[in-house]
Design an enzyme around this catalytic site. Sequence first.
Site, PDB file in Angstrom:
ATOM      1  N   ASP A  62      62.922 -45.596   5.535  1.00 45.62           N
ATOM      2  CA  ASP A  62      63.520 -46.801   4.963  1.00 45.62           C
ATOM      3  C   ASP A  62      65.029 -46.602   4.948  1.00 45.62           C
ATOM      4  O   ASP A  62      65.536 -45.489   5.088  1.00 45.62           O
ATOM      5  CB  ASP A  62      62.951 -47.065   3.564  1.00 45.62           C
ATOM      6  CG  ASP A  62      63.065 -48.535   3.174  1.00 45.62           C
ATOM      7  OD1 ASP A  62      63.756 -49.298   3.886  1.00 45.62           O
ATOM      8  OD2 ASP A  62      62.475 -48.924   2.144  1.00 45.62           O
ATOM      9  N   ASP A  97      67.921 -54.551   5.293  1.00 44.84           N
ATOM     10  CA  ASP A  97      67.593 -55.897   4.818  1.00 44.84           C
ATOM     11  C   ASP A  97      67.992 -56.047   3.354  1.00 44.84           C
ATOM     12  O   ASP A  97      68.197 -55.064   2.658  1.00 44.84           O
ATOM     13  CB  ASP A  97      66.086 -56.159   4.961  1.00 44.84           C
ATOM     14  CG  ASP A  97      65.252 -55.125   4.228  1.00 44.84           C
ATOM     15  OD1 ASP A  97      65.336 -53.937   4.602  1.00 44.84           O
ATOM     16  OD2 ASP A  97      64.545 -55.489   3.271  1.00 44.84           O
ATOM     17  N   CYS A 251      36.747 -40.750 -11.492  1.00 46.61           N
ATOM     18  CA  CYS A 251      36.100 -40.899 -10.186  1.00 46.61           C
ATOM     19  C   CYS A 251      35.352 -39.639  -9.805  1.00 46.61           C
ATOM     20  O   CYS A 251      35.097 -38.777 -10.649  1.00 46.61           O
ATOM     21  CB  CYS A 251      37.109 -41.338  -9.127  1.00 46.61           C
ATOM     22  SG  CYS A 251      38.002 -40.032  -8.294  1.00 46.61           S
ATOM     23  N   CYS A 253      36.268 -37.625  -7.135  1.00 46.25           N
ATOM     24  CA  CYS A 253      37.035 -36.780  -6.217  1.00 46.25           C
ATOM     25  C   CYS A 253      37.022 -35.333  -6.720  1.00 46.25           C
ATOM     26  O   CYS A 253      36.533 -35.034  -7.800  1.00 46.25           O
ATOM     27  CB  CYS A 253      38.449 -37.315  -6.038  1.00 46.25           C
ATOM     28  SG  CYS A 253      39.605 -36.863  -7.343  1.00 46.25           S
ATOM     29  N   CYS A 256      38.597 -34.841 -10.137  1.00 44.56           N
ATOM     30  CA  CYS A 256      37.806 -35.389 -11.233  1.00 44.56           C
ATOM     31  C   CYS A 256      36.538 -34.566 -11.477  1.00 44.56           C
ATOM     32  O   CYS A 256      35.995 -34.564 -12.574  1.00 44.56           O
ATOM     33  CB  CYS A 256      37.472 -36.848 -10.969  1.00 44.56           C
ATOM     34  SG  CYS A 256      38.942 -37.888 -11.064  1.00 44.56           S
TER      35      CYS A 256
END
Length: 641
Positions: A62, A97, A251, A253, A256
């Site tokens: 960016d 931008d 969760c 994973c 977790c």
Amino acid sequence: MKTPALMPVIHPKKQKIDVKKFDTEIVITNAYLVYKDEELKEKALSEGIHKLINFDGPVMTDSGSFQLSVYGDVDISNKEVIEFQEAIKTDIGTSLDIPTAPYETIEKTKEDLKITLERAKEAVEYKEAKNMEMLLNSVVQGSTYPELRSYCADELSKLNADLYPIGAVVPLMENYKYRDLVDVVMSSVSHLPDSTPRHLMGAGHPMLFALAVAMGCDLFDSAAYILYAEDDRFLTTRGTYKLENLQEMPCSCKICNNYTPDDLRAMEKDERTKLIAEHNLNVSFAELRVVRQAIIDGDLMELVEERCRVHPMLLDACRQLDKYTDDLELYDPRIKKSAFFYTGPESLRRPEVTRHLNKLKNMDKKRDLVILPKSRKPYSKYINKSDFGDFYTYGSETDLDLDNTDFMVLDVPFCLIPLDIDEVYPLSQNESPKINDIDSIEFIENFISEFIEYYDQTLISSKIIDLLGIGLYNIHPDSDNVKFIKDDERKVKAIADYQFGNGVGEFIFEGNLKIEKSKNTGKIRHIYSDGTLIANMRASDSFFVLAKEGAKRLHRFKAFPENRVVVNKDSEPFAREGKSVFSKFVLDCDTNIRSKDEVLIVNEDDELLAFGKALLNHNEIMDFNTGQAIKTRKGFGNIVS
Ligand code: GUN
Ligand code: ZN
């Protein structure tokens, strides 16, 4: 790389998480932060950005625009930042931008947009002049003004940038303005070329991925995984959880499974942040896998409707998609692997429903209509006279003429399903709850009350009259004689009309018909006319796959350019040989073509060369310059001179 993809944000100085452990195929980092730090700058210039951040796959950078939007100023020019990104060997660079905040005044938005467009143009021209290898992002801006977003997208499309990010959406997401996000994204993507990836800048919450992909976004970037982790917050597809409130890990994973909330609370901040960030990345990549599988299965909209139920503001976003049903329909294949599931009133606006109702309105109709109650599927097989009851009449009552009557079954959400086409996708391949919601009842009532006006008289079974509070009725004197008589010839013609357009069935299936059925399932498989194979019926969705003679007849019946893809001279011999057609050789095609449709392949003189299955829709076929457009089934052979 596979899309949709998530690009983890790498901090060029502070990065602690090794994103290579995950499904990461591409990352994004910030060229401006590198530029501003003498040490980083020197290293990036001498060794390249990949070495600096220790990632050897594609790297996007960016430009400092985000810093511009936060701090109001950056000390680098557009040209300088492009030059710098090329110098550090970025794979995909970004021009400077101006991210105009949501709800900014229209005057300020226009002012900013003018500069954004000038800089995008300057960047592309500079890149071309310097023969740079780096790909370029041109960011769509325009605040929350859909017409300015569309205008910006139109202007940027002329530049032939390599990717089109959609910018300045972070504040919308932070403030749960998902409905406005839908307008911003849809008004942008509908004006961008289909062949170029779209990147939803700063979108990193996995609960948004399905919705964003359904709108046409291909890339996401996320610092969310680390920013949320630093704040002890867990990302999930159900929303965000704060560690202080967790009794259970959110969760399945690795993190977790291996730690409890108490373990994490007892840890040093740095260690804890790292583990939560890993959970956040696990969840995000897992959700993208779910989204990609849904695309393959054809049930992405079901996933969107499911995900959007986790927050009322997301449900608003899902409902806002109604406004764009026509846009979404263009990209929605008419044939899918998975059944249509009704998940709630939002499903009423799905392209499958809209498309069927339009077909009903436009089909050739008989004099009378009989509306029957549902039975087991397929209806045409299990429909039973004893389930009908009496028939009430709507319209001017006349004698029953079974040959001049359309038979349809009342259905949620498809309203009416003609019995001759009841096995065609998705009219049979769908499930909806037996307990109807008020929205769907009102929806079918509204449609049917308009639809029956096309007929002289409509006979409605007393078994469904309660559902359809339409006017007052007399019992039809011929009630007892209502009977659906199956007729395979009529059926194959009706399906051909539904698939290819009115009148096609009568034309391609003219002559002495032989209809061959499967010995096992009793389903229609092959249709011959005067001994020549015309079409095969696919068992899974009951649509036709044409044979050579069927394609010839369709070609004769339909006017150019309907159902056609026109290829150039170079491609002609390959098509004739039955080789697949590549997008770059296509000169023109019917705007009505959707991915998976059966299409005719012709040359500029409308000579039939071959026929096959579209792999893309009209817009995509015309815009893509690489890849296959049509999987050819058969070619008509080369002319021997
Ligand atoms: N990152 C998040 N939003 C934006 C944006 O609008 N422009 C750029 N360049 N980067 C962003
Ligand atoms: Zn987890």
